[in-house]
Design a protein around this motif. Structure first.
Motif, PDB file in Angstrom:
ATOM      1  N   CYS A  94       0.822  -1.206   0.000  1.00  0.00           N
ATOM      2  CA  CYS A  94       0.000   0.000   0.000  1.00  0.00           C
ATOM      3  C   CYS A  94       0.856   1.257   0.000  1.00  0.00           C
ATOM      4  O   CYS A  94       1.985   1.254   0.494  1.00  0.00           O
ATOM      5  CB  CYS A  94      -0.897   0.047   1.245  1.00  0.00           C
ATOM      6  SG  CYS A  94      -2.036  -1.330   1.393  1.00  0.00           S
ATOM      7  N   LEU A  95       0.286   2.317  -0.555  1.00  0.00           N
ATOM      8  CA  LEU A  95       0.842   3.662  -0.453  1.00  0.00           C
ATOM      9  C   LEU A  95      -0.164   4.488   0.333  1.00  0.00           C
ATOM     10  O   LEU A  95      -1.274   4.740  -0.143  1.00  0.00           O
ATOM     11  CB  LEU A  95       1.063   4.261  -1.842  1.00  0.00           C
ATOM     12  CG  LEU A  95       1.372   5.763  -1.911  1.00  0.00           C
ATOM     13  CD1 LEU A  95       2.654   6.095  -1.154  1.00  0.00           C
ATOM     14  CD2 LEU A  95       1.456   6.236  -3.361  1.00  0.00           C
ATOM     15  N   GLN A 192       5.063  -8.062   1.296  1.00  0.00           N
ATOM     16  CA  GLN A 192       4.334  -6.807   1.154  1.00  0.00           C
ATOM     17  C   GLN A 192       5.199  -5.635   1.625  1.00  0.00           C
ATOM     18  O   GLN A 192       6.063  -5.810   2.491  1.00  0.00           O
ATOM     19  CB  GLN A 192       3.042  -6.822   1.969  1.00  0.00           C
ATOM     20  CG  GLN A 192       2.081  -7.952   1.618  1.00  0.00           C
ATOM     21  CD  GLN A 192       2.440  -9.284   2.244  1.00  0.00           C
ATOM     22  OE1 GLN A 192       3.210  -9.353   3.195  1.00  0.00           O
ATOM     23  NE2 GLN A 192       1.884 -10.356   1.707  1.00  0.00           N
ATOM     24  N   THR A 193       4.925  -4.450   1.107  1.00  0.00           N
ATOM     25  CA  THR A 193       5.656  -3.246   1.487  1.00  0.00           C
ATOM     26  C   THR A 193       4.645  -2.132   1.727  1.00  0.00           C
ATOM     27  O   THR A 193       3.671  -1.992   0.981  1.00  0.00           O
ATOM     28  CB  THR A 193       6.640  -2.807   0.381  1.00  0.00           C
ATOM     29  OG1 THR A 193       7.426  -3.933  -0.025  1.00  0.00           O
ATOM     30  CG2 THR A 193       7.559  -1.702   0.882  1.00  0.00           C
ATOM     31  N   PHE A 194       4.903  -1.334   2.773  1.00  0.00           N
ATOM     32  CA  PHE A 194       3.962  -0.282   3.149  1.00  0.00           C
ATOM     33  C   PHE A 194       4.670   1.071   3.095  1.00  0.00           C
ATOM     34  O   PHE A 194       5.613   1.315   3.843  1.00  0.00           O
ATOM     35  CB  PHE A 194       3.391  -0.560   4.545  1.00  0.00           C
ATOM     36  CG  PHE A 194       2.819  -1.954   4.659  1.00  0.00           C
ATOM     37  CD1 PHE A 194       1.571  -2.238   4.135  1.00  0.00           C
ATOM     38  CD2 PHE A 194       3.550  -2.979   5.245  1.00  0.00           C
ATOM     39  CE1 PHE A 194       1.043  -3.526   4.205  1.00  0.00           C
ATOM     40  CE2 PHE A 194       3.046  -4.267   5.312  1.00  0.00           C
ATOM     41  CZ  PHE A 194       1.786  -4.547   4.789  1.00  0.00           C
ATOM     42  N   ILE A 195       4.216   1.932   2.189  1.00  0.00           N
ATOM     43  CA  ILE A 195       4.807   3.243   1.974  1.00  0.00           C
ATOM     44  C   ILE A 195       3.920   4.286   2.641  1.00  0.00           C
ATOM     45  O   ILE A 195       2.702   4.297   2.416  1.00  0.00           O
ATOM     46  CB  ILE A 195       4.932   3.567   0.467  1.00  0.00           C
ATOM     47  CG1 ILE A 195       5.531   2.380  -0.314  1.00  0.00           C
ATOM     48  CG2 ILE A 195       5.744   4.840   0.269  1.00  0.00           C
ATOM     49  CD1 ILE A 195       6.931   1.989   0.100  1.00  0.00           C
ATOM     50  N   ILE A 196       4.499   5.149   3.456  1.00  0.00           N
ATOM     51  CA  ILE A 196       3.735   6.229   4.084  1.00  0.00           C
ATOM     52  C   ILE A 196       4.325   7.563   3.630  1.00  0.00           C
ATOM     53  O   ILE A 196       5.535   7.758   3.654  1.00  0.00           O
ATOM     54  CB  ILE A 196       3.715   6.107   5.624  1.00  0.00           C
ATOM     55  CG1 ILE A 196       5.118   5.948   6.198  1.00  0.00           C
ATOM     56  CG2 ILE A 196       2.847   4.943   6.053  1.00  0.00           C
ATOM     57  CD1 ILE A 196       5.149   5.897   7.729  1.00  0.00           C
ATOM     58  N   TYR A 228       1.965  -4.151  -7.025  1.00  0.00           N
ATOM     59  CA  TYR A 228       1.177  -3.004  -7.446  1.00  0.00           C
ATOM     60  C   TYR A 228       0.489  -2.391  -6.221  1.00  0.00           C
ATOM     61  O   TYR A 228      -0.274  -3.049  -5.525  1.00  0.00           O
ATOM     62  CB  TYR A 228       0.159  -3.423  -8.509  1.00  0.00           C
ATOM     63  CG  TYR A 228       0.859  -3.900  -9.759  1.00  0.00           C
ATOM     64  CD1 TYR A 228       1.315  -3.001 -10.713  1.00  0.00           C
ATOM     65  CD2 TYR A 228       1.103  -5.260  -9.957  1.00  0.00           C
ATOM     66  CE1 TYR A 228       1.980  -3.436 -11.850  1.00  0.00           C
ATOM     67  CE2 TYR A 228       1.778  -5.699 -11.087  1.00  0.00           C
ATOM     68  CZ  TYR A 228       2.215  -4.773 -12.021  1.00  0.00           C
ATOM     69  OH  TYR A 228       2.886  -5.202 -13.145  1.00  0.00           O
ATOM     70  N   LEU A 229       0.802  -1.127  -5.972  1.00  0.00           N
ATOM     71  CA  LEU A 229       0.395  -0.463  -4.734  1.00  0.00           C
ATOM     72  C   LEU A 229      -1.044   0.013  -4.766  1.00  0.00           C
ATOM     73  O   LEU A 229      -1.481   0.634  -5.734  1.00  0.00           O
ATOM     74  CB  LEU A 229       1.307   0.736  -4.484  1.00  0.00           C
ATOM     75  CG  LEU A 229       2.786   0.447  -4.236  1.00  0.00           C
ATOM     76  CD1 LEU A 229       3.608   1.729  -4.400  1.00  0.00           C
ATOM     77  CD2 LEU A 229       2.992  -0.124  -2.847  1.00  0.00           C
ATOM     78  N   GLU A 230      -1.746  -0.268  -3.682  1.00  0.00           N
ATOM     79  CA  GLU A 230      -3.075   0.318  -3.500  1.00  0.00           C
ATOM     80  C   GLU A 230      -2.917   1.644  -2.755  1.00  0.00           C
ATOM     81  O   GLU A 230      -2.235   1.693  -1.737  1.00  0.00           O
ATOM     82  CB  GLU A 230      -3.978  -0.620  -2.702  1.00  0.00           C
ATOM     83  CG  GLU A 230      -5.357  -0.035  -2.439  1.00  0.00           C
ATOM     84  CD  GLU A 230      -6.286  -1.003  -1.748  1.00  0.00           C
ATOM     85  OE1 GLU A 230      -7.097  -0.545  -0.919  1.00  0.00           O
ATOM     86  OE2 GLU A 230      -6.183  -2.221  -2.010  1.00  0.00           O
ATOM     87  N   ILE A 231      -3.537   2.692  -3.274  1.00  0.00           N
ATOM     88  CA  ILE A 231      -3.442   4.004  -2.631  1.00  0.00           C
ATOM     89  C   ILE A 231      -4.517   4.133  -1.557  1.00  0.00           C
ATOM     90  O   ILE A 231      -5.691   3.871  -1.793  1.00  0.00           O
ATOM     91  CB  ILE A 231      -3.591   5.146  -3.654  1.00  0.00           C
ATOM     92  CG1 ILE A 231      -2.477   5.097  -4.691  1.00  0.00           C
ATOM     93  CG2 ILE A 231      -3.579   6.500  -2.936  1.00  0.00           C
ATOM     94  CD1 ILE A 231      -2.566   6.185  -5.738  1.00  0.00           C
ATOM     95  N   ILE A 232      -4.083   4.512  -0.365  1.00  0.00           N
ATOM     96  CA  ILE A 232      -4.988   4.781   0.753  1.00  0.00           C
ATOM     97  C   ILE A 232      -4.816   6.245   1.132  1.00  0.00           C
ATOM     98  O   ILE A 232      -3.695   6.697   1.373  1.00  0.00           O
ATOM     99  CB  ILE A 232      -4.684   3.876   1.953  1.00  0.00           C
ATOM    100  CG1 ILE A 232      -4.907   2.408   1.558  1.00  0.00           C
ATOM    101  CG2 ILE A 232      -5.540   4.256   3.153  1.00  0.00           C
ATOM    102  CD1 ILE A 232      -4.423   1.432   2.607  1.00  0.00           C
ATOM    103  N   GLY A 233      -5.893   6.982   1.184  1.00  0.00           N
ATOM    104  CA  GLY A 233      -5.804   8.422   1.449  1.00  0.00           C
ATOM    105  C   GLY A 233      -6.020   9.172   0.156  1.00  0.00           C
ATOM    106  O   GLY A 233      -6.881   8.843  -0.643  1.00  0.00           O
ATOM    107  N   GLY A 234      -5.202  10.192  -0.048  1.00  0.00           N
ATOM    108  CA  GLY A 234      -5.371  10.957  -1.276  1.00  0.00           C
ATOM    109  C   GLY A 234      -4.493  12.176  -1.277  1.00  0.00           C
ATOM    110  O   GLY A 234      -3.660  12.362  -0.427  1.00  0.00           O
TER     111      GLY A 234
END
Length: 234
Positions: A94-95, A192-196, A228-234
């Motif tokens: 996720c991003l 999995q990788t988590f991008i903030i 393939y990253l799922e975008i959370i937020g905006g």
């Protein structure tokens, strides 16, 4: 030095690195981790023992305009946090993008602590500049240990169960390249990788002239959810 694999908590059948055993993965889960375990993954004192709480977050952001979007953002983070709390890891990369003060680090450090309680290997939070440096210094000497406070190699980092990467404010415009590199490497290992990030995906890829990063953010059935990253937020 604390064991990098089990962080001194032990594993069922014995940790293959230090030998420490834990009788049952579902028993003896500590409410709060010892300081030395938190320090081994560079969790700041402020975040030690702090647990993500959706209602506390929403109560502290009552002045936000888009209430429905805020609640959806908090709900998604809460569902992911619950997965860590159950002893599992979310099955997708996720991003998470939101401006400063939106609880991203509180959430990430809380997830890290929950993962540690269940015996997962967890890496400290690096930013994209630090990870790029780690790649460079490891290109000729794979066993290089990164910085004084980080006692791990590139292989240990890429193979860890849980990795959070944040975006450096001094180097965000080309950060998409480092994000793509890390996520690709870990996806090949089934990780999995988590991008903030406080920056949007568009801001992170200003220098992406061929728009390759856009494809990394396109998730649909049949695609590798780790790559393939799922975008959370905006």
């Amino acid at each position: 030095m604390i064991c990098l694999r089990c962080r001194g908590l032990g594993m069922i059948g014995g940790c293959p690195d230090c030998g420490k055993s834990r009788e049952n993965q579902t028993q003896n889960i500590p409410e709060q981790l010892p300081d030395e375990v938190c320090e081994s993954v560079c969790i700041p004192d402020y975040f030690k023992g702090i647990k993500w709480d959706k209602q506390i977050f929403l109560n502290s952001h009552k002045d936000e305009y888009a209430v429905s979007s805020l609640e959806r953002y908090a709900e998604i983070l809460t569902r992911m946090h619950n997965i860590f709390s159950s002893g599992n890891i979310p099955n997708k990369s996720c991003l998470i993008t939101a401006h400063g003060g939106m609880g991203k680090l509180t959430w990430a450090y809380s997830c890290m602590q929950e993962a540690l309680k269940h015996g997962h290997t967890v890496m400290p939070i690096l930013d994209n500049t630090q990870y790029k440096r780690l790649n460079i210094i490891s290109s000729d000497r794979i066993s290089s240990r990164f910085l004084k406070q980080y006692s791990f190699t590139i292989d240990e980092y890429n193979n860890a169960d849980v990795v959070f990467l944040t975006i450096d404010p001094d180097n965000f415009q080309g950060s998409f390249r480092t994000v793509e590199s890390l996520v690709s490497k870990r996806s090949r290992l089934g990780k999995q990788t988590f991008i903030i990030s406080r920056f949007s995906s568009a801001q992170m890829s200003i220098l992406d002239y061929d728009h390759s990063f856009e494809s990394t953010l396109t998730v649909h059935p049949g695609r590798d959810k780790n790559k393939y990253l799922e975008i959370i937020g905006g």
